[in-house]
Enzyme design. Sequence first.
Site, short mmCIF file in Angstrom:
data_model
loop_
_atom_site.label_atom_id
_atom_site.label_comp_id
_atom_site.label_asym_id
_atom_site.label_seq_id
_atom_site.Cartn_x
_atom_site.Cartn_y
_atom_site.Cartn_z
N ASN A 55 -56.22 -78.75 34.56
CA ASN A 55 -56.04 -77.34 34.95
C ASN A 55 -57.40 -76.83 35.43
O ASN A 55 -58.29 -76.59 34.63
CB ASN A 55 -55.55 -76.53 33.73
CG ASN A 55 -55.50 -75.04 34.01
OD1 ASN A 55 -55.58 -74.61 35.17
ND2 ASN A 55 -55.37 -74.24 32.96
N TRP A 56 -57.52 -76.69 36.74
CA TRP A 56 -58.80 -76.29 37.31
C TRP A 56 -59.08 -74.80 37.16
O TRP A 56 -60.14 -74.33 37.50
CB TRP A 56 -58.85 -76.69 38.80
CG TRP A 56 -59.35 -78.09 39.01
CD1 TRP A 56 -59.57 -79.04 38.05
CD2 TRP A 56 -59.70 -78.70 40.26
NE1 TRP A 56 -60.03 -80.19 38.62
CE2 TRP A 56 -60.12 -80.02 39.98
CE3 TRP A 56 -59.69 -78.27 41.59
CZ2 TRP A 56 -60.55 -80.90 40.97
CZ3 TRP A 56 -60.10 -79.14 42.58
CH2 TRP A 56 -60.52 -80.44 42.28
N LYS A 57 -58.08 -74.04 36.70
CA LYS A 57 -58.23 -72.58 36.60
C LYS A 57 -58.78 -72.04 37.93
O LYS A 57 -58.40 -72.57 38.98
CB LYS A 57 -59.12 -72.24 35.40
CG LYS A 57 -58.59 -72.91 34.10
CD LYS A 57 -59.21 -72.39 32.86
CE LYS A 57 -58.59 -73.11 31.65
NZ LYS A 57 -59.02 -72.56 30.38
N HIS A 97 -49.64 -69.60 30.35
CA HIS A 97 -50.98 -69.92 29.85
C HIS A 97 -51.55 -68.69 29.13
O HIS A 97 -51.30 -67.56 29.53
CB HIS A 97 -51.89 -70.33 31.02
CG HIS A 97 -53.19 -70.92 30.55
ND1 HIS A 97 -54.23 -70.14 30.10
CD2 HIS A 97 -53.60 -72.21 30.43
CE1 HIS A 97 -55.23 -70.94 29.73
NE2 HIS A 97 -54.86 -72.19 29.91
N GLU A 120 -54.31 -67.37 29.24
CA GLU A 120 -55.10 -66.47 30.11
C GLU A 120 -54.18 -65.57 30.94
O GLU A 120 -54.58 -64.49 31.37
CB GLU A 120 -56.05 -67.32 30.99
CG GLU A 120 -57.20 -67.87 30.14
CD GLU A 120 -57.82 -69.17 30.63
OE1 GLU A 120 -57.61 -69.57 31.78
OE2 GLU A 120 -58.51 -69.81 29.80
N GLU A 139 -51.31 -75.02 23.06
CA GLU A 139 -52.71 -74.69 23.30
C GLU A 139 -53.12 -73.55 22.37
O GLU A 139 -52.95 -72.37 22.73
CB GLU A 139 -52.92 -74.26 24.75
CG GLU A 139 -52.67 -75.34 25.77
CD GLU A 139 -53.53 -75.14 27.02
OE1 GLU A 139 -54.20 -76.08 27.41
OE2 GLU A 139 -53.53 -74.03 27.57
N GLY A 147 -61.69 -73.72 25.48
CA GLY A 147 -63.01 -73.42 26.02
C GLY A 147 -64.14 -73.43 25.00
O GLY A 147 -65.22 -72.93 25.26
#
Length: 245
Positions: A9-11, A92, A94, A159, A165
């Site tokens: 997942n490159w965000k 997700h 975020e 997650e 992170g």
Amino acid sequence: MSCPIVVGNWKMHGDGRWLATLAGIAEAAAAAPQIDVALCVPATLIHRAASLCPNLAIGGQDCHRASEGAFTGAVSAGMLAEAGARLVIVGHSERRCAGDDDAVVAAKMAAANHAGLRAILCVGEDAAARARGDAVAVACRQLLAGLERSDRALVVAYEPVWAIGRGLPPTLEEIAPVIAALRATLAAHGRSDVPILYGGSVIARAVPALMAEGMVAGLLVGQASLAADAFTDIVEAVRRVRCAG
Ligand code: PGA
């Protein structure tokens, strides 16, 4: 036994300068045909990524719940599919922080399925919920909401928000009870076929512990997917665990 799954997942990372990294990840995927490798890139890169690496499954990171409409700046699941995506991350943390509640996530699951995309439904408690002893309740509630509107093309990614992170993944002991509860919930709804991934600070040296005992079917990788070497090491570590098992 089904293939282990490793999804990057490159965000919000990745423009034209990242094509070499992309090619490196495609190479790692080609070298490990026994692993289902996918990479979720920014929407603007999907078309180029899918054209450049036709053998690597490219995904989006979010989609709108509607197929079209007056939603400035949004991208529909159908648009992702047309650009070349085969999967999409939904729910997700975020995005949940940016306002996606269970109802919105459920609608996005339906939209993803309708567009023919494999949805990766992210679930997981934050630090406060874990401290209250609500980890299982939160993750299972999010799972049930997403499950309600999805068909068979589904992957669940556990997650825990507190593990994302931070550079160091949790121990299997910390996550095992939630994963077991998610598995039981899926089974109770006739969806034992749905693979469960783990995500949150995945690094190569943690792979043997995270994948031990077949607890998870694969991994969702953020930071460590940004460099082809680090991601390749994770794919290789998963391959070794699977070959040993
Ligand atoms: P991380 O991100 O690996 O950088 O913790 C995982 C994710 O948010 O999907």
